[in-house]
Design a protein around this motif. Structure first.
Motif: not given
Length: 534
Positions: A420-421, A427-428, A445-450, A520-523
């Motif tokens: 969801r995050l 979108n932003e 992209s290792f972490n940002a694939f979604q 959030g707390n992750d990005w």
């Protein structure tokens, strides 16, 4: 097979296919839950077609490439159905097809060996709708694809036992090669297969008055059998290493790069579940044995049938044991060395291997008489039903099966919240890029694939597979990068290329980067500025 039997095989295959598809799409589209590894494999195929610099090497050189390669044709429809990528449905379609193919292959094997139609149907349904098998046939992961090729190997091996056909050996060879391009566990299974071939050929050695002749003939048969069965997978390994060397500069890049399994498992010494087994053989054995229990239950039916026929201590049974325990042995070694997360799915392969062996075993039971066959068949049904129940119990245990437990309780899962995050971040970012068509965002992209899959303006992203990614990462100002997206360096996110290149970037940024927005707390999103103009 008769026409009715062939029709039954197709009907069952279609039933499994649509069941898997419906469940997988329900989880992904309506419940917004797809395992991260499954989405990552879809992303690897997505970069080949829709990244800023589309090219085949964008598929990556850490994970085995076959699952993502097979998704490429499915993703061609992404412009009309974006959910194929963003929700991982391309992977769900692929694993559903392989689940169906596995069911059809097993059903055909039972029927060809004389198992009655209704009994064969009941057995294959018990396997295909085992909670674990069914879930992994619907979630886009690589396990079901790997299971298909393992089943191909075992059924071809059993056909070779009966017929000594070279065609069966060829099928083994190509199945083993395709299995390697799916998962690395093939290496240990391939060693077990090589040992099994040696045992069978030795058992079949000529009984001749001239010992020298017998040894020579046996060696020639062994050499031919091993070459046919193993050369394809040997070439597959060499080709993969050559591609790693020629493109990434290291023939073992898949094994020792920053993104490899070894790199990701470096922090396992702090994991409260895995830390006690590292370097402790006793704890490692207990760990493997406990998680293998639900997948070994059907083996008990074969042991009982063998005891009934007084055929337990036979070479073919030793071959079965080599198959069944080859991959758990690999996990034992990896756990002992601290290079495995010990997920439940790593211990699941004995179940399909034993099940693929059952048609052969029931045929031998039938040859001993009706009473033997009836008892063996009833025991098989009981043990398969027991395996399904125990597997379901394990999957709902957060200690034994954290991944599967998360899927069952998806609303409370970190994956659900993370998806969801990612959607909100995408979108932003799309809005930013839409308002400034010349802007660009660098992200690993290792972490940002979604996030990448959720975005619509991927042509403005500089991602890991792009040919100029390293240059842009080393000189964001000179390469006119607008933004850099970075994850919090916790766990495997510490291996992110931005976190690796710039120490403490997430917390403090850099002289050329100013914090723009936190998600959030992750990005965090940093705006790239020229230090000389600040």
């Amino acid at each position: 097979m008769s026409k009715n039997n062939r029709l039954a095989v197709w009907v069952l295959g279609i039933l499994v296919l649509f069941s898997e598809l419906l469940f997988g799409i329900w989880m992904a589209h309506w419940n917004h839950f797809v395992p991260g590894d499954a989405v990552s494999r879809v992303a690897n195929a997505y970069y080949v077609l829709f990244s800023r610099q589309p090219h085949l090497a964008a598929i990556g050189f850490v994970w085995n490439p076959l699952p993502s390669l097979l998704m490429i044709p499915i993703l061609l429809a992404k412009p009309w159905f974006p959910e194929l990528a963003s929700e991982g449905i391309a992977g769900i379609i692929l694993t559903s097809l392989f689940a169906s193919g596995t069911a059809m292959l097993l059903f055909r094997s039972f029927l060809r060996r004389g198992t009655p139609l209704l009994f064969s149907t009941a057995l294959v349904i018990l396997f295909s709708f085992n909670p674990f098998i069914f879930y992994y046939g619907s979630n886009g992961m690589s396990e079901m694809i790997f299971i298909f090729f393992l089943v191909c190997c075992v059924t071809a091996f059993l056909d070779w036992l009966d017929s000594k056909s070279a065609i069966s050996m060829i099928l083994i060879g190509f199945s083993l090669a395709l299995a390697f391009f799916t998962r690395y566990e093939t290496i240990f299974f391939g060693l077990a297969l090589a040992a099994s071939l040696m045992l069978i050929v030795w058992r079949r050695r000529p009984k001749n008055d001239q010992p020298t002749y017998g040894i020579t003939a046996t060696y020639q048969k062994l050499e031919a059998s091993e070459l046919i069965a193993l050369l394809p997978v040997i070439y597959a390994v060499l080709i993969w290493a050559l591609l790693n060397w020629s493109i990434m500069g290291d023939g073992l890049y898949f094994l020792r790069s920053n993104y490899s399994n070894l790199a990701q498992s470096e922090g396992l010494s702090k994991n409260p579940l895995i830390a006690p087994v590292i370097g402790n053989l006793g704890n490692s054995l207990l760990f493997v044995a406990e998680r293998s229990v639900p997948f070994l239950i059907p083996l008990a039916s074969i042991i009982v049938m063998r005891l009934m026929r007084k055929k337990l201590l036979r070479v073919d049974f030793v071959c079965l044991l080599l198959f069944v325990f080859s991959i758990p042995l690999m996990q034992l070694i990896m756990l002992y060395k601290g290079s495995s997360y010990g997920w439940l799915r790593f211990f699941s392969y004995p179940l399909p291997l034993v099940f693929a062996w059952l048609p052969y075993e029931l045929q031998k039971q039938k040859e001993r008489g009706r009473q033997f066959y009836m008892i063996g068949g009833c025991m098989t049904l009981i043990f398969l039903g027991g395996a399904a129940y125990v597997t379901g119990y394990f999957m709902n245990n957060s200690r034994l099966a954290p991944e599967e437990h998360e899927a069952i309780h998806y609303r409370q899962s970190t994956t659900f919240a993370s998806n969801r995050l990612s959607m909100n971040v995408a979108n932003e970012l799309d809005q930013r890029l839409m308002s400034d068509p010349k802007a660009s965002i660098l992200m690993d992209s290792f972490n940002a694939f979604q996030i990448i899959l959720d975005m619509k303006r991927s042509n403005q992203l500089i991602i890991t597979s792009d040919l100029d990614f390293k240059k842009a990462l080393n000189n964001p100002v000179g390469r006119k990068i607008s933004y850099i997206l970075v994850p919090r360096p916790v766990g495997v996110a510490s291996l992110n290329a931005v976190n690796e290149r710039y120490h403490d970037f997430f917390s403090r940024g850099a002289p050329f980067a100013k914090l723009e927005k936190q998600y959030g707390n992750d990005w965090r999103l940093y705006r790239v500025v020229d230090p000389a103009k600040r």
